[in-house]
Design a protein around this motif. Structure first.
Motif, short mmCIF file in Angstrom:
data_model
loop_
_atom_site.label_atom_id
_atom_site.label_comp_id
_atom_site.label_asym_id
_atom_site.label_seq_id
_atom_site.Cartn_x
_atom_site.Cartn_y
_atom_site.Cartn_z
N PRO A 133 3.65 35.32 -4.11
CA PRO A 133 4.15 36.65 -4.48
C PRO A 133 5.65 36.63 -4.78
O PRO A 133 6.39 35.80 -4.22
N ALA A 134 6.08 37.48 -5.67
CA ALA A 134 7.51 37.57 -6.00
C ALA A 134 8.29 37.97 -4.75
O ALA A 134 7.85 38.80 -3.95
N ILE A 135 9.47 37.37 -4.59
CA ILE A 135 10.31 37.62 -3.41
C ILE A 135 11.52 38.44 -3.86
O ILE A 135 12.34 37.97 -4.67
N ALA A 136 11.60 39.64 -3.38
CA ALA A 136 12.72 40.51 -3.76
C ALA A 136 14.02 40.00 -3.17
O ALA A 136 14.03 39.22 -2.20
N ALA A 137 15.11 40.41 -3.74
CA ALA A 137 16.44 40.01 -3.25
C ALA A 137 16.60 40.42 -1.78
O ALA A 137 16.27 41.54 -1.40
N ALA A 168 18.56 38.65 -7.46
CA ALA A 168 17.42 38.92 -8.34
C ALA A 168 16.14 38.45 -7.68
O ALA A 168 16.15 37.58 -6.80
N PRO A 169 15.01 39.01 -8.06
CA PRO A 169 13.72 38.56 -7.50
C PRO A 169 13.48 37.09 -7.86
O PRO A 169 13.91 36.60 -8.90
N VAL A 170 12.75 36.42 -6.98
CA VAL A 170 12.42 35.00 -7.19
C VAL A 170 10.91 34.88 -7.34
O VAL A 170 10.15 35.36 -6.50
N THR A 171 10.49 34.25 -8.42
CA THR A 171 9.07 33.96 -8.65
C THR A 171 8.86 32.46 -8.57
O THR A 171 9.58 31.69 -9.23
N THR A 172 7.88 32.04 -7.79
CA THR A 172 7.68 30.60 -7.60
C THR A 172 6.20 30.29 -7.34
O THR A 172 5.40 31.19 -7.04
N SER A 173 5.88 29.05 -7.46
CA SER A 173 4.56 28.52 -7.09
C SER A 173 4.78 27.33 -6.16
O SER A 173 5.77 26.60 -6.29
N ALA A 174 3.84 27.15 -5.25
CA ALA A 174 3.90 26.00 -4.35
C ALA A 174 2.80 25.01 -4.74
O ALA A 174 1.68 25.42 -5.05
N TYR A 175 3.15 23.73 -4.75
CA TYR A 175 2.14 22.71 -5.03
C TYR A 175 2.04 21.76 -3.83
O TYR A 175 3.02 21.49 -3.14
N TYR A 176 0.84 21.27 -3.62
CA TYR A 176 0.55 20.36 -2.51
C TYR A 176 -0.25 19.19 -3.08
O TYR A 176 -1.22 19.40 -3.81
N ARG A 177 0.16 17.99 -2.74
CA ARG A 177 -0.58 16.87 -3.31
C ARG A 177 -0.60 15.65 -2.39
O ARG A 177 0.23 15.51 -1.47
N HIS A 234 0.84 -1.20 0.00
CA HIS A 234 0.00 0.00 0.00
C HIS A 234 0.88 1.25 0.00
O HIS A 234 1.76 1.39 0.85
N ILE A 235 0.64 2.16 -0.95
CA ILE A 235 1.39 3.41 -1.05
C ILE A 235 0.41 4.57 -0.87
O ILE A 235 -0.61 4.66 -1.55
N TYR A 236 0.77 5.47 0.06
CA TYR A 236 -0.11 6.60 0.37
C TYR A 236 0.73 7.64 1.10
O TYR A 236 1.12 7.43 2.25
N VAL A 237 1.04 8.78 0.45
CA VAL A 237 1.93 9.77 1.03
C VAL A 237 1.40 11.18 0.77
O VAL A 237 0.56 11.40 -0.10
N ALA A 238 1.90 12.13 1.56
CA ALA A 238 1.58 13.55 1.38
C ALA A 238 2.85 14.28 0.94
O ALA A 238 3.88 14.18 1.60
N GLN A 239 2.76 15.01 -0.18
CA GLN A 239 3.93 15.68 -0.76
C GLN A 239 3.64 17.14 -1.01
O GLN A 239 2.48 17.56 -1.12
N SER A 240 4.70 17.90 -1.11
CA SER A 240 4.60 19.31 -1.52
C SER A 240 5.95 19.73 -2.07
O SER A 240 6.97 19.08 -1.85
N GLY A 241 5.94 20.84 -2.81
CA GLY A 241 7.19 21.31 -3.39
C GLY A 241 7.02 22.70 -3.98
O GLY A 241 5.92 23.27 -4.00
N LEU A 242 8.12 23.25 -4.48
CA LEU A 242 8.13 24.57 -5.10
C LEU A 242 8.52 24.43 -6.57
O LEU A 242 9.37 23.61 -6.92
N LEU A 243 7.93 25.25 -7.41
CA LEU A 243 8.24 25.26 -8.83
C LEU A 243 9.04 26.50 -9.16
O LEU A 243 8.68 27.61 -8.77
N GLY A 244 10.13 26.34 -9.89
CA GLY A 244 11.01 27.45 -10.24
C GLY A 244 12.43 26.94 -10.36
O GLY A 244 12.79 25.88 -9.85
N ASP A 245 13.29 27.71 -11.03
CA ASP A 245 14.66 27.28 -11.29
C ASP A 245 15.41 27.01 -9.99
O ASP A 245 15.59 27.90 -9.14
#
Length: 551
Positions: free
Chosen positions: A300-304, A189-198, A114-125
């Motif tokens: 939101p964008a994160i300034a340096a 430099a400013p950082v732009t990202t998205s967070a995902y939860y699954r 049985h496989i069942y987990v909670a994950q999350s992460g950030l998208l961006g370079d």
């Protein structure tokens, strides 16, 4: 009399259906078809942006493993893996396994079948996804006496100087875990990202019900626009999943019998995660027969040189109504009462209210039965009076049968004329059973869905009201009570019907051997009360009839 024949036919039909279904499941067990190697995206052009953003994260096949970090609280025993800082295992310490109540119930796990987990992460370079490696200062955390929470901090430093911390906060007496991202932009430099939860789970489905009934297993999404939307694994596999793909509120969940996990983006306590940006929802099939329900949020964008924090609570626990009501709007809908929610939900609310004073679910069921019996007392009394009068007319009915012989048309006309003269409703005796059927079915679904009654004892030999009586004592009492009740009913004029009615208690008692003990307890108490009420009314009618003859 045709009504009683119909009841017998329905009872026997259900019996044949059940045993045939049980035989076929044992002889030809259903095999789960594994998913194809490629992921199947959810349907709908409106989901394109969500699919594109989430696709940037590495897909889950078999889960990679790193260092294991254990966390123990008063309610949970959790394991966090440094690979992705995912929650890979969660045991519920206050709730026992189905087959071995002495062992804690395992909700999340990444080992075994049985496989069942909670994950999350950030998208961006260069930002950490659920495949990136985190570090932790400790390998073990415990909620000590006197503490109200324990905090687990995991860190990842990107090549561009962006420092990301994923912080879990476990609280005392809470199944709700706070998951916070702390992003410090150490770059120029400013950082732009998205967070995902699954939530990722395999497609194995339980079937704890009878006659094809079962509680739902699979992902669900709730938004104010689309309300509660649950989707079968098979529809996701075929790309037929339908749900609101984006909203400014809501939550996602993975539901199974008695338990649920859910990322909450509009909690009742705390700030909403989606506003002012929308949550983009997605359901998809993954390799190895895994399925994912996810949400992506633009941050939101994160300034340096600046820092950003984003918290999203994660519920991991039982479908206890009191707890679900405090999590988020509509989160109580994960408790699956089936199509009889309109009856089962208020019935459980009354049962829970009584339990708050009594402290025992078995005695609470008995008190609810008494209240229901009192509520339907006038209707039942009228029905039992009709049955008592029909019982007195049995000799006259037999005489009419002898008079008209094989001419059934004249016999029926004579019988209806007799009923009209004596002011007797031949269908009145069926009302108690018809009234009880919705309540009975509501009780069944309530017991099937209520984790509060899972492994809850009553008295004596009943140690779990949610499973069948281990010694079949209650079903046997049920059979006896049904036989006594049938003896108080007017005998059918047809000898074949009379024989079938004698076998009816035995046919029904077979069903009750497989029903939850709590349901049988309700029906036994209800039958005993019905017998007492019917006996008193029958004696009253007989006494009134005797006085009328002597006067």
């Amino acid at each position: 009399m045709d009504t009683k024949r119909l009841i017998v036919f329905i009872a026997l039909s259900f019996g044949i259906l059940y045993f045939w279904q049980h035989y076929m499941e044992q002889r030809y067990p259903q095999l789960k078809t594994p998913a194809t190697a490629s992921s199947v995206a959810a349907s709908g052009a409106s989901q394109a942006s969500a699919t594109a953003s989430t696709a940037a994260a590495p897909e889950a096949g078999r889960l990679a493993k790193g260092q294991r970090i254990t966390v123990t609280t008063d309610l949970l025993s959790a394991v966090i893996d440094t690979n992705g800082a995912d929650l890979r295992e969660v045991k519920l310490l206050k709730l026992g396994e189905t087959k071995d109540p002495k062992k804690p119930f395992t909700l999340l796990q990444d080992e075994g079948e049985h496989i069942y987990v909670a994950q999350s992460g950030l998208l961006g370079d260069g930002l950490p996804t659920h495949k990136s490696i985190f570090t932790s200062a400790q390998s073990s955390y415990t909620l000590a006496e006197g503490q109200n929470e324990v905090v687990v901090r995991l860190e990842n430093v990107a090549a561009n100087g962006v420092k990301v911390a994923k912080i879990y906060t476990f609280k005392r007496d809470k199944y709700l875990v706070d998951v916070k991202y702390e992003i410090v932009n150490g770059s120029n430099a400013p950082v732009t990202t998205s967070a995902y939860y699954r939530l990722v789970r395999d497609g194995k489905v339980e079937n704890p019900g009878m006659f094809g009934t079962h509680t739902f297993t699979g992902p669900a999404v709730y938004t104010e626009e689309g309300k509660f939307q649950k989707v079968d694994f098979e529809k996701i596999r075929k790309g037929e999943a339908k749900y609101v793909p984006a909203a400014k509120d809501g939550w996602i969940a993975m539901i199974q019998h008695y338990f649920v996990s859910g990322w909450i983006f509009s909690p009742k306590e705390g700030s909403a995660a989606c506003t002012p940006n929308a949550c983009r929802y997605e359901m998809k099939a993954l390799p190895d027969n895994l399925f994912a329900v996810s949400a992506t949020i633009d941050l939101p964008a994160i300034a340096a040189g600046q820092k950003l924090e984003k918290s999203v609570p994660l519920y991991l626990g039982p479908q206890e109504s009191k707890r679900l009501d405090t999590v988020a709007t509509g989160f109580d809908l994960v408790k699956d009462y089936g199509m009889f929610t309109i009856f089962s939900k208020p019935l459980f609310a009354v049962l829970q209210f009584i339990h708050s004073f009594i402290g025992n679910w078995g005695w609470s069921i008995i008190i609810v039965t008494l209240l229901l019996k009192a509520a339907f007392f006038p209707l039942a009394s009228a029905s039992y009076r009709s049955m008592a009068k029909m019982r007195q007319l049995a000799p006259r009915m037999e005489a009419l049968k002898q008079r008209h012989g094989e001419d059934r048309v004249k016999f029926q006309q004579a019988v209806m004329e007799m009923y009209k003269t004596e002011k007797v409703n031949p269908l009145g005796g069926c009302l108690p059973m018809l009234v009880q059927i919705p309540v009975f079915i509501a009780f069944y679904w309530m017991l099937l869905a209520a984790v509060e009654l899972r492994q809850a004892p009553w008295e004596f030999w009943i140690h779990d009201l949610s499973i069948p009586d281990p010694y079949y004592i209650l079903p046997l009492i049920m059979a006896v009570s049904m036989y006594v009740q049938s003896s108080l009913s007017p005998p059918p004029p047809d000898p074949m019907q009379a024989k079938m009615m004698k076998w009816m208690p035995l046919a029904f008692s077979v069903f009750f051997f497989f029903f939850p003990a709590g349901l049988v307890l309700y029906w036994v108490v209800n039958n005993i009360l019905s017998i007492a009420q019917q006996y008193v009314i029958t004696k009253q009618i007989e006494k009134q009839s005797a006085l009328a003859k002597n006067s």
